[in-house]
Design a protein around this motif. Structure first.
Motif, PDB file in Angstrom:
ATOM      1  N   ILE A  31      13.871  34.064  65.655  1.00 50.21           N
ATOM      2  CA  ILE A  31      14.134  34.505  64.287  1.00 50.21           C
ATOM      3  C   ILE A  31      14.445  33.297  63.421  1.00 50.21           C
ATOM      4  N   GLU A  32      13.841  33.256  62.266  1.00 51.91           N
ATOM      5  CA  GLU A  32      14.177  32.273  61.241  1.00 51.91           C
ATOM      6  C   GLU A  32      14.814  33.032  60.074  1.00 51.91           C
ATOM      7  N   HIS A  33      16.056  32.699  59.745  1.00 49.79           N
ATOM      8  CA  HIS A  33      16.722  33.353  58.619  1.00 49.79           C
ATOM      9  C   HIS A  33      16.614  32.450  57.394  1.00 49.79           C
ATOM     10  N   VAL A  34      15.878  32.919  56.402  1.00 51.65           N
ATOM     11  CA  VAL A  34      15.641  32.156  55.182  1.00 51.65           C
ATOM     12  C   VAL A  34      16.479  32.773  54.068  1.00 51.65           C
ATOM     13  N   VAL A  35      17.488  32.049  53.622  1.00 49.51           N
ATOM     14  CA  VAL A  35      18.407  32.556  52.599  1.00 49.51           C
ATOM     15  C   VAL A  35      18.105  31.881  51.274  1.00 49.51           C
ATOM     16  N   GLN A  36      17.879  32.693  50.261  1.00 51.50           N
ATOM     17  CA  GLN A  36      17.656  32.195  48.909  1.00 51.50           C
ATOM     18  C   GLN A  36      18.835  32.644  48.053  1.00 51.50           C
ATOM     19  N   ASP A  37      19.742  31.720  47.785  1.00 53.14           N
ATOM     20  CA  ASP A  37      20.958  32.038  47.043  1.00 53.14           C
ATOM     21  C   ASP A  37      20.780  31.698  45.563  1.00 53.14           C
ATOM     22  N   GLY A  38      21.176  32.630  44.714  1.00 51.18           N
ATOM     23  CA  GLY A  38      20.976  32.448  43.278  1.00 51.18           C
ATOM     24  C   GLY A  38      22.127  31.798  42.548  1.00 51.18           C
ATOM     25  N   GLY A  39      23.011  31.126  43.285  1.00 53.92           N
ATOM     26  CA  GLY A  39      24.139  30.448  42.659  1.00 53.92           C
ATOM     27  C   GLY A  39      25.430  31.224  42.809  1.00 53.92           C
ATOM     28  N   SER A  40      25.735  31.659  44.016  1.00 53.52           N
ATOM     29  CA  SER A  40      26.932  32.464  44.280  1.00 53.52           C
ATOM     30  C   SER A  40      28.202  31.682  43.997  1.00 53.52           C
ATOM     31  N   THR A  41      29.219  32.403  43.508  1.00 60.55           N
ATOM     32  CA  THR A  41      30.512  31.791  43.201  1.00 60.55           C
ATOM     33  C   THR A  41      31.667  32.488  43.922  1.00 60.55           C
ATOM     34  N   ASP A  42      31.356  33.370  44.875  1.00 62.05           N
ATOM     35  CA  ASP A  42      32.395  34.203  45.499  1.00 62.05           C
ATOM     36  C   ASP A  42      32.665  33.876  46.954  1.00 62.05           C
ATOM     37  N   GLY A  43      32.136  32.788  47.457  1.00 60.28           N
ATOM     38  CA  GLY A  43      32.333  32.463  48.864  1.00 60.28           C
ATOM     39  C   GLY A  43      31.166  32.854  49.746  1.00 60.28           C
ATOM     40  N   THR A  44      30.082  33.304  49.150  1.00 62.15           N
ATOM     41  CA  THR A  44      28.898  33.693  49.919  1.00 62.15           C
ATOM     42  C   THR A  44      28.419  32.569  50.821  1.00 62.15           C
ATOM     43  N   LEU A  45      28.358  31.361  50.295  1.00 63.42           N
ATOM     44  CA  LEU A  45      27.837  30.238  51.071  1.00 63.42           C
ATOM     45  C   LEU A  45      28.744  29.918  52.254  1.00 63.42           C
ATOM     46  N   ASP A  46      30.053  30.076  52.075  1.00 64.86           N
ATOM     47  CA  ASP A  46      30.986  29.852  53.182  1.00 64.86           C
ATOM     48  C   ASP A  46      30.749  30.862  54.294  1.00 64.86           C
ATOM     49  N   VAL A  47      30.523  32.128  53.913  1.00 68.17           N
ATOM     50  CA  VAL A  47      30.257  33.165  54.915  1.00 68.17           C
ATOM     51  C   VAL A  47      28.985  32.829  55.692  1.00 68.17           C
ATOM     52  N   LEU A  48      27.955  32.418  54.980  1.00 67.08           N
ATOM     53  CA  LEU A  48      26.691  32.080  55.638  1.00 67.08           C
ATOM     54  C   LEU A  48      26.860  30.920  56.611  1.00 67.08           C
ATOM     55  N   ARG A  49      27.659  29.936  56.229  1.00 64.75           N
ATOM     56  CA  ARG A  49      27.876  28.786  57.113  1.00 64.75           C
ATOM     57  C   ARG A  49      28.710  29.173  58.330  1.00 64.75           C
ATOM     58  N   GLN A  50      29.669  30.060  58.142  1.00 69.70           N
ATOM     59  CA  GLN A  50      30.603  30.400  59.213  1.00 69.70           C
ATOM     60  C   GLN A  50      30.067  31.484  60.143  1.00 69.70           C
ATOM     61  N   VAL A  51      29.315  32.448  59.602  1.00 70.35           N
ATOM     62  CA  VAL A  51      28.903  33.611  60.377  1.00 70.35           C
ATOM     63  C   VAL A  51      27.395  33.657  60.615  1.00 70.35           C
ATOM     64  N   GLY A  52      26.631  32.904  59.830  1.00 71.16           N
ATOM     65  CA  GLY A  52      25.182  32.993  59.894  1.00 71.16           C
ATOM     66  C   GLY A  52      24.577  32.418  61.156  1.00 71.16           C
TER      67      GLY A  52
END
Length: 250
Positions: A31-52
């Motif tokens: 599986i390749e998970h391709v995430v396209q983030d539109g400029g999140s400001t709520d901690g989305t990127l932290d969740v992706l780094r920690q749980v993704g």
């Protein structure tokens, strides 16, 4: 067989963990998970780094809307098969992607889809709507039928041949895209009679009456531009949902 799962997200911190756990729990591991983030400001990127997933392909940049973000993600995907899984969705069982991969072992199959459940946002165990798609028939398009878009997986060659999503749509680009895939693209679909995805209620297409009106207008434009009918098709598309609510309530 590598499957690229594309996630377009902006400020999805609250629902991402559930989605990511359903993806990490798949028994199919290519599986390749391709995430396209539109400029999140709520901690989305932290969740992706920690749980993704460890090899998540993540990009953050401005976009003009959901379909622009999806297109960016698809363009970055390298898998043989491409599907979507957004922050409000979850794969319904650990063997979903394995079942998808098995279906694509048939070289004549260009796309697969299955059934979809809408669940309560505050209680994911409570099913509000059960969308049993049934087998594909081109004639059914004129009756308002469509495959549930969150369950749709396509070969990369389909996007290369038919194109990506039309960004002039703000809500119904998925409907327009699927009609184009099935009419101009003549995509050969296989139906998987299983619940593939559970989606939390309250998405962009059903969050308010104004959005429903706008969606109906965009649906009608998609119907007309793809030459599958007119107002009767639009009415049939909306009426068909009523039985899904009755079947899905618990």
């Amino acid at each position: 067989m590598k499957i690229s799962v594309v996630t377009a997200v902006r400020n999805g911190q609250k629902t991402l963990p559930d989605m990511l756990e359903s993806l990490k729990g798949q028994i199919h591991k290519d599986i390749e998970h391709v995430v396209q983030d539109g400029g999140s400001t709520d901690g989305t990127l932290d969740v992706l780094r920690q749980v993704g997933l460890p090899d998540t392909q993540m990009q953050t940049c401005a976009d003009t809307g959901i379909y622009d973000a999806i297109n960016k993600g698809i363009s970055r995907a390298s898998g043989d098969i491409i599907g979507l899984l957004h922050s409000d969705d979850r794969l319904a069982a650990p063997d979903i992607l394995a079942t998808v991969a098995a279906a694509f072992e048939d070289d004549t199959v260009e796309g697969v889809y299955g059934d979809l459940q809408y669940v309560a946002r505050d209680d994911p165990q409570r099913v509000i709507r059960h969308w049993k798609a049934g087998p594909y028939s081109r004639a059914n398009l004129q009756r308002g039928w469509m495959p549930p878009h969150p369950t749709l997986y396509l070969r990369r060659a389909v996007f290369e041949r038919v194109g990506l999503y039309d960004t002039s749509f703000s809500i119904s680009g998925d409907y327009d895209g699927m009609l184009r895939f099935l009419t101009a693209g003549h995509v050969r679909l296989a139906y998987l009679p299983i619940v593939m995805v559970q989606m939390k209620m309250g998405g962009i297409s059903n969050r308010s009456f104004a959005h429903l009106i706008r969606k109906s207008r965009e649906d009608y434009r998609a119907i007309r531009r793809n030459n599958i009918g007119g107002i009767t098709t639009l009415v049939a598309k909306n009426v068909s949902k009523l039985g899904q609510f009755r079947a899905g309530q618990v």
